[in-house]
Motif scaffolding. Structure first.
Motif, PDB file in Angstrom:
ATOM      1  N   MET A   1       0.822  -1.180   0.000  1.00 59.14           N
ATOM      2  CA  MET A   1       0.000   0.000   0.000  1.00 59.14           C
ATOM      3  C   MET A   1       0.881   1.264   0.000  1.00 59.14           C
ATOM      4  SD  MET A   1      -2.611   1.452   2.745  1.00 59.14           S
ATOM      5  CE  MET A   1      -4.163   0.924   2.758  1.00 59.14           C
ATOM      6  N   MET A   2       1.958   1.210   0.765  1.00 54.66           N
ATOM      7  CA  MET A   2       2.849   2.365   0.821  1.00 54.66           C
ATOM      8  C   MET A   2       3.447   2.676  -0.546  1.00 54.66           C
ATOM      9  SD  MET A   2       3.910   4.750   2.508  1.00 54.66           S
ATOM     10  CE  MET A   2       4.535   5.018   4.118  1.00 54.66           C
ATOM     11  N   ILE A   3       3.782   1.657  -1.315  1.00 55.51           N
ATOM     12  CA  ILE A   3       4.331   1.864  -2.652  1.00 55.51           C
ATOM     13  C   ILE A   3       3.336   2.623  -3.511  1.00 55.51           C
ATOM     14  CG2 ILE A   3       5.117   0.709  -4.764  1.00 55.51           C
ATOM     15  CD1 ILE A   3       7.082   0.534  -2.415  1.00 55.51           C
ATOM     16  N   ARG A   4       2.083   2.245  -3.457  1.00 58.66           N
ATOM     17  CA  ARG A   4       1.041   2.900  -4.265  1.00 58.66           C
ATOM     18  C   ARG A   4       0.909   4.366  -3.890  1.00 58.66           C
ATOM     19  NH1 ARG A   4      -0.079   3.419  -8.657  1.00 58.66           N
ATOM     20  NH2 ARG A   4      -2.247   3.682  -8.996  1.00 58.66           N
ATOM     21  N   ILE A   5       0.956   4.664  -2.609  1.00 56.75           N
ATOM     22  CA  ILE A   5       0.869   6.057  -2.159  1.00 56.75           C
ATOM     23  C   ILE A   5       2.067   6.839  -2.687  1.00 56.75           C
ATOM     24  CG2 ILE A   5       0.979   7.571  -0.142  1.00 56.75           C
ATOM     25  CD1 ILE A   5      -0.631   5.361   1.356  1.00 56.75           C
ATOM     26  N   LEU A   6       3.260   6.272  -2.564  1.00 52.46           N
ATOM     27  CA  LEU A   6       4.457   6.961  -3.027  1.00 52.46           C
ATOM     28  C   LEU A   6       4.478   7.168  -4.534  1.00 52.46           C
ATOM     29  CD1 LEU A   6       7.128   5.276  -0.735  1.00 52.46           C
ATOM     30  CD2 LEU A   6       6.175   7.574  -0.525  1.00 52.46           C
ATOM     31  N   GLN A   7       3.809   6.302  -5.278  1.00 51.91           N
ATOM     32  CA  GLN A   7       3.768   6.437  -6.731  1.00 51.91           C
ATOM     33  C   GLN A   7       2.982   7.661  -7.184  1.00 51.91           C
ATOM     34  OE1 GLN A   7       2.240   2.580  -7.866  1.00 51.91           O
ATOM     35  NE2 GLN A   7       4.294   1.770  -8.235  1.00 51.91           N
ATOM     36  N   THR A   8       2.228   8.287  -6.289  1.00 52.29           N
ATOM     37  CA  THR A   8       1.468   9.478  -6.667  1.00 52.29           C
ATOM     38  C   THR A   8       2.333  10.742  -6.648  1.00 52.29           C
ATOM     39  OG1 THR A   8       0.684   9.926  -4.418  1.00 52.29           O
ATOM     40  CG2 THR A   8      -0.681   8.487  -5.795  1.00 52.29           C
ATOM     41  N   PHE A   9       3.563  10.646  -6.159  1.00 49.50           N
ATOM     42  CA  PHE A   9       4.472  11.788  -6.104  1.00 49.50           C
ATOM     43  C   PHE A   9       5.580  11.621  -7.128  1.00 49.50           C
ATOM     44  CE2 PHE A   9       2.640  11.226  -1.887  1.00 49.50           C
ATOM     45  CZ  PHE A   9       2.165  12.499  -1.633  1.00 49.50           C
ATOM     46  N   ASP A  10       6.092  12.724  -7.653  1.00 49.90           N
ATOM     47  CA  ASP A  10       7.171  12.633  -8.639  1.00 49.90           C
ATOM     48  C   ASP A  10       8.497  13.167  -8.112  1.00 49.90           C
ATOM     49  OD1 ASP A  10       6.613  15.320  -8.634  1.00 49.90           O
ATOM     50  OD2 ASP A  10       6.222  15.478 -10.771  1.00 49.90           O
ATOM     51  N   THR A  11       8.495  13.816  -6.955  1.00 50.71           N
ATOM     52  CA  THR A  11       9.714  14.381  -6.399  1.00 50.71           C
ATOM     53  C   THR A  11       9.781  14.117  -4.895  1.00 50.71           C
ATOM     54  OG1 THR A  11       9.624  16.171  -8.009  1.00 50.71           O
ATOM     55  CG2 THR A  11      11.058  16.507  -6.136  1.00 50.71           C
ATOM     56  N   PHE A  12      10.956  13.721  -4.436  1.00 54.50           N
ATOM     57  CA  PHE A  12      11.193  13.528  -3.012  1.00 54.50           C
ATOM     58  C   PHE A  12      12.460  14.285  -2.650  1.00 54.50           C
ATOM     59  CE2 PHE A  12       8.898   9.831  -4.441  1.00 54.50           C
ATOM     60  CZ  PHE A  12       7.952   9.634  -3.451  1.00 54.50           C
ATOM     61  N   THR A  13      12.438  14.992  -1.538  1.00 57.04           N
ATOM     62  CA  THR A  13      13.597  15.734  -1.080  1.00 57.04           C
ATOM     63  C   THR A  13      13.872  15.358   0.371  1.00 57.04           C
ATOM     64  OG1 THR A  13      12.978  17.578  -2.505  1.00 57.04           O
ATOM     65  CG2 THR A  13      14.586  18.038  -0.788  1.00 57.04           C
ATOM     66  N   LEU A  14      15.082  14.904   0.656  1.00 56.61           N
ATOM     67  CA  LEU A  14      15.461  14.576   2.018  1.00 56.61           C
ATOM     68  C   LEU A  14      15.679  15.869   2.789  1.00 56.61           C
ATOM     69  CD1 LEU A  14      16.195  12.334   4.028  1.00 56.61           C
ATOM     70  CD2 LEU A  14      18.559  12.569   3.277  1.00 56.61           C
ATOM     71  N   ARG A  15      14.915  16.059   3.857  1.00 56.48           N
ATOM     72  CA  ARG A  15      15.025  17.270   4.680  1.00 56.48           C
ATOM     73  C   ARG A  15      15.367  16.901   6.116  1.00 56.48           C
ATOM     74  NH1 ARG A  15      13.297  22.174   3.312  1.00 56.48           N
ATOM     75  NH2 ARG A  15      12.592  22.452   5.451  1.00 56.48           N
ATOM     76  N   GLN A  16      16.233  15.920   6.257  1.00 56.93           N
ATOM     77  CA  GLN A  16      16.606  15.409   7.570  1.00 56.93           C
ATOM     78  C   GLN A  16      17.184  16.502   8.459  1.00 56.93           C
ATOM     79  OE1 GLN A  16      15.645  12.495   8.171  1.00 56.93           O
ATOM     80  NE2 GLN A  16      16.704  11.838   9.998  1.00 56.93           N
ATOM     81  N   LYS A  17      18.128  17.266   7.940  1.00 51.25           N
ATOM     82  CA  LYS A  17      18.793  18.292   8.753  1.00 51.25           C
ATOM     83  C   LYS A  17      17.847  19.428   9.125  1.00 51.25           C
ATOM     84  CE  LYS A  17      23.364  17.305   7.029  1.00 51.25           C
ATOM     85  NZ  LYS A  17      24.456  17.705   6.156  1.00 51.25           N
ATOM     86  N   GLU A  18      16.909  19.762   8.236  1.00 50.00           N
ATOM     87  CA  GLU A  18      15.996  20.881   8.486  1.00 50.00           C
ATOM     88  C   GLU A  18      14.828  20.507   9.399  1.00 50.00           C
ATOM     89  OE1 GLU A  18      17.861  21.381   4.453  1.00 50.00           O
ATOM     90  OE2 GLU A  18      16.775  19.762   5.427  1.00 50.00           O
ATOM     91  N   ASP A  19      14.294  19.297   9.251  1.00 49.08           N
ATOM     92  CA  ASP A  19      13.027  18.967   9.907  1.00 49.08           C
ATOM     93  C   ASP A  19      13.079  17.887  10.988  1.00 49.08           C
ATOM     94  OD1 ASP A  19      11.802  20.830   8.221  1.00 49.08           O
ATOM     95  OD2 ASP A  19      11.391  19.334   6.697  1.00 49.08           O
ATOM     96  N   ALA A  20      14.091  17.040  10.975  1.00 47.67           N
ATOM     97  CA  ALA A  20      14.146  15.929  11.935  1.00 47.67           C
ATOM     98  C   ALA A  20      14.469  16.453  13.332  1.00 47.67           C
ATOM     99  CB  ALA A  20      15.191  14.909  11.500  1.00 47.67           C
ATOM    100  N   PRO A  21      13.907  15.809  14.359  1.00 47.16           N
ATOM    101  CA  PRO A  21      14.223  16.236  15.729  1.00 47.16           C
ATOM    102  C   PRO A  21      15.685  15.963  16.067  1.00 47.16           C
ATOM    103  CG  PRO A  21      12.840  14.273  15.751  1.00 47.16           C
ATOM    104  CD  PRO A  21      12.965  14.705  14.321  1.00 47.16           C
TER     105      PRO A  21
END
Length: 65
Positions: A1-21
């Motif tokens: 199910m997660m794969i199907r949800i992710l297939q609806t997006f065309d761009t992913f950006t890692l924002r670990q440093k900006e948003d992660a606790p």
């Protein structure tokens, strides 16, 4: 199910440093270490994953628009 949800997006950006606790990304001491450790931007962890023997069969119907 997660794969199907992710297939609806065309761009992913890692924002670990900006948003992660704090404490959820690799420590500064890893920088420049040999192998993957020196370039990681996430702090890998381990967990036990449970699964349903034979799969979890679900029927889905399209939503009315």
């Amino acid at each position: 199910m997660m794969i199907r949800i992710l297939q609806t997006f065309d761009t992913f950006t890692l924002r670990q440093k900006e948003d992660a606790p704090d404490g959820s990304y690799p420590p500064p001491s890893w920088k420049g270490a040999p192998g993957r450790k020196g370039i990681e931007e996430v702090w890998p962890g381990m967990a036990i994953t449970l699964f349903v023997k034979g799969g979890c069969w679900v029927h889905m119907s399209p939503a009315d628009s």
